[in-house]
Design a protein around this motif. Structure first.
Motif, short mmCIF file in Angstrom:
data_model
loop_
_atom_site.label_atom_id
_atom_site.label_comp_id
_atom_site.label_asym_id
_atom_site.label_seq_id
_atom_site.Cartn_x
_atom_site.Cartn_y
_atom_site.Cartn_z
N ASP A 193 0.75 -1.08 -0.15
CA ASP A 193 0.38 0.21 0.38
C ASP A 193 0.54 0.88 -0.07
O ASP A 193 0.63 2.73 -0.46
N TYR A 194 2.05 1.19 0.81
CA TYR A 194 2.98 1.97 0.79
C TYR A 194 3.41 2.67 -0.11
O TYR A 194 3.44 3.86 -0.63
N LEU A 224 3.15 -8.11 -7.06
CA LEU A 224 3.48 -9.22 -6.16
C LEU A 224 3.73 -8.97 -4.75
O LEU A 224 3.47 -10.15 -3.87
N LEU A 225 4.43 -7.83 -4.28
CA LEU A 225 4.27 -8.26 -2.67
C LEU A 225 3.08 -8.27 -1.85
O LEU A 225 3.28 -7.88 -1.19
N VAL A 226 1.85 -7.68 -2.69
CA VAL A 226 0.84 -7.80 -1.98
C VAL A 226 0.14 -9.00 -1.57
O VAL A 226 -0.10 -9.67 0.01
N GLY A 227 1.65 -9.94 -2.22
CA GLY A 227 0.78 -11.68 -1.43
C GLY A 227 2.03 -11.82 -0.80
O GLY A 227 1.44 -12.88 0.70
N MET A 235 10.56 4.43 -12.12
CA MET A 235 9.55 4.99 -12.48
C MET A 235 8.65 4.31 -14.44
O MET A 235 7.85 4.82 -14.88
N GLU A 236 9.38 2.86 -13.92
CA GLU A 236 8.38 2.79 -15.31
C GLU A 236 7.49 1.06 -14.95
O GLU A 236 7.32 1.73 -13.43
N GLU A 237 6.98 0.58 -15.64
CA GLU A 237 5.30 -0.31 -14.87
C GLU A 237 5.75 -1.40 -14.51
O GLU A 237 5.17 -1.80 -13.94
N GLU A 238 7.82 -1.54 -14.81
CA GLU A 238 7.79 -2.64 -13.49
C GLU A 238 7.77 -2.85 -12.35
O GLU A 238 7.86 -3.31 -11.49
N GLY A 239 7.58 -1.76 -11.85
CA GLY A 239 7.60 -0.77 -10.39
C GLY A 239 6.27 -1.25 -9.52
O GLY A 239 5.81 -1.60 -8.97
N ALA A 240 5.49 -0.98 -11.00
CA ALA A 240 3.87 -1.61 -10.78
C ALA A 240 3.80 -2.59 -10.39
O ALA A 240 2.70 -3.00 -9.97
N VAL A 241 4.55 -3.85 -11.81
CA VAL A 241 4.49 -4.93 -11.19
C VAL A 241 4.88 -5.17 -9.93
O VAL A 241 4.44 -6.36 -9.34
#
Length: 590
Positions: A104-105, A137-140, A127-133
């Motif tokens: 969340d943070y 994954l951190l939600v798990g 800054m890229e889309e890989e950061g969102a991916v």
């Protein structure tokens, strides 16, 4: 490497089956990998002494974007052993993992790319889309329970090196997959139930806070109602006092009116007495004129005898002429005084006319006063007529005296006596005029007193009108308070209804939680194809659990909703369970 470290940490933690400590190797490697991800593309900030390149700057932004992160920032700053920004950042990551809110943070940071551009280059991982991916994954990691001791560790001097040997597959790991899968499914169900309990606890706490706020507002409303009732009682008492004061003022006004009526009647009686005295004076003047006419006849008879004494009488007549001229001067003075009296009467009449416009409430009294003035003017006119008649009589006597000078010598003494009598009459007339002047002055004073009483009564009436306005204003305020009281009662009734509905919802959620504890949910990783249509899941075809059997289906095969025994509300159900439940319902019907 981030994907491998997150997956390896989740699998090893599920197989480990206990809370993780800071000495657990996969957990240490996860923090190292996350540190490298946050450092990728970080801008170098130059200072006077050296170059500065830390990840503590972007992590501090989380406090501004996510208010719940203020506790972590405050606790990190209060730690005594941390001296460098990198050590604070490592402590922050460990506390966020223990709170199960790291995803969340970091999601709040990735959304605000304008703020991140101050710390990262445009090609950076965050800054890229890989950061969102990676954040997805951190939600798990919310499945993992970690108990890390941050105070004792030396986080400032640690060296972050990635151990690639941990991510190479062994034959023993392949043999133990079945056992790990079973343990993972059990832990998934456990974590799912824990999340549900957490959500239910949060909803219950929010409802308790709402109930407390409603009770406080209810007590405040009750206090306001008591205050309003006290104000109404005070207003009623003030109303009674105002009514009693109004009655007293009316009694005083009636007494003043009665006193003024008595004064007017006494003035009328005095005027009648003065008129009677004037009538008596008029009768006496008539009697004197009759006596003079008889004396004239006697003188005419005696004139024939007294011609001999003509010369002596001529001398005497010269003296008489002088006296007559002096008396004429006195008569002229009397006429001037009469004219002044007329002017005063006219001024009084004009003042009375002016007061009539202002004193509409006492028309009767002013009319009586006008009648008095008219009568006085009539009396004055009669007096003027009498004076004119007396002057004419004097002129006639003078003509007759001129004709009969020779005859009047013998009666000189008698004429002097008559003149003395007339002088006495003039003195009496002057005294009468003075009396009338004094009487008019008293009338003027009485009029001024009446004007003062009228002004006082007007002031009292204005005060009564102002009191009436205040009373009406207080009545309006009373009506408004009553309306507010009814509206607040309605609001309390509606809040009570809403509380009863919320309690019913909480009971329904508890029943659903009890029912869900008995089900066995399939793991999302195990299901790659829909059980009914056997099509592969993708971004367009998403996974959905059936609330009856617990298996995973696509949207097309699970778009049905039915109420189950565990939950009275309609829930997502697969097509096969939908058909079975409909058959059961139709068989149960008569």
């Amino acid at each position: 490497m981030a994907k491998l470290s997150i997956k390896g940490l989740i699998e090893s933690a599920l197989s480990f089956g206990r809370t993780l400590d800071s000495d657990y190797p996969p957990l240490q490697q996860f923090f190292v990998v996350m540190e490298h991800c946050l450092k990728h593309g970080l801008k170098v900030r130059k200072s006077f002494l050296s170059y500065n390149k830390t990840i503590w700057g972007p992590l501090e932004l989380v406090e501004k974007l996510y208010p719940e992160a203020e506790e972590i920032g405050a606790s990190v700053r209060d730690l005594p052993g941390l001296k460098t920004p990198l050590g604070r950042a490592r402590a922050w990551l460990r506390l966020a993992l223990m709170q199960k809110k790291m995803a969340d943070y970091l999601r709040c940071l990735i959304i605000q790319r304008d703020l991140l551009s101050e710390f990262y280059e445009y090609h950076a991982l965050m800054m890229e889309e890989e950061g969102a991916v990676i954040v997805g994954l951190l939600v798990g990691l919310n499945v993992i329970d970690a108990n890390l001791c941050v105070k004792g560790e030396d986080l400032d001097s640690q060296v972050g090196v990635i151990d690639f040997s941990m991510y190479l597959k062994n034959e023993e790991d392949i043999g133990n997959k079945e056992r790990n899968v079973q343990i993972a499914a059990i832990l998934d169900q456990k974590n799912y139930v824990e999340e549900l309990n957490r959500q239910l606890n949060s909803t219950v706490s929010s409802l308790h806070s709402r109930v407390d706020s409603l009770e406080k507002s209810n007590t405040k409303l009750i206090e306001e109602l008591a205050i309003a009732k006290n104000n109404i009682i005070k207003l009623q008492e003030e109303n009674h006092q105002l009514r009693s004061e109004n009655k007293l003022i009316l009694m005083k006004t009636q007494q003043h009116l009665e006193v003024t009526k008595v004064d007017v009647e006494t003035e009328l009686q005095t005027y009648k007495h003065s008129r009677q005295g004037l009538d008596e004076m008029y009768n006496e003047a008539r009697r004197q004129l009759r006596d003079e006419s008889q004396l004239r006849q006697d003188v005419e008879n005696e004139l024939a005898v007294q011609v001999s004494m003509k010369h002596e009488i001529e001398l005497a007549m010269k003296l008489l002429e002088k006296d007559i001229h002096e008396k004429q001067d006195t008569l002229i003075g009397l006429r001037q005084q009469l004219e002044e009296v007329k002017a005063i009467n006219i001024e009084m009449y004009q003042k009375l006319q002016g007061s009539e416009a202002d004193l509409k409430e006492k028309n009767e009294i002013t009319a009586r006063l006008e009648e008095k003035t008219n009568k006085i003017t009539a009396a004055m006119r009669q007096l003027e007529q009498r004076l004119q008649q007396a002057e004419k009589a004097q002129m006639d006597t003078e003509d007759e005296d001129k004709k009969y000078l020779q005859e009047c010598q013998s009666k000189f003494d008698g004429l002097q006596k008559q003149i003395s009598q007339k002088e006495k009459q003039l003195v009496q007339l002057e005294t009468d005029l003075k009396i009338e002047k004094e009487w008019r002055q008293t009338l003027q004073e009485d009029l001024q007193k009446e004007k003062d009483t009228l002004s006082h009564l007007r002031n009292e009436t204005q005060q009564i009108i102002s009191l009436k306005k205040e009373f009406l204003h207080l009545q309006d305020e009373n009506h408004q308070l009553k309306k507010i009281y009814h509206e607040q009662e309605q609001a309390l009734q509606e809040l009570g209804n809403k509380l009863s509905e919320s309690k019913l919802k909480i009971e329904d959620i508890k029943e659903a939680n009890k029912a869900l504890q008995g089900l066995v949910w399939l793991k999302d990783k195990e299901a790659t194809h829909c059980k009914l249509c056997e099509k592969e899941f993708s971004l367009s075809k998403r996974k959905h659990h059936c609330r009856n059997c617990g298996e995973i289906f696509c949207n097309a095969c699970s778009d049905n909703e039915l109420p189950l025994p565990s939950s009275p509300k309609p829930v997502r159900v697969c097509d096969s369970c939908h058909a079975l439940l409909i058959q059961r319902c139709s068989s149960n019907l008569p």
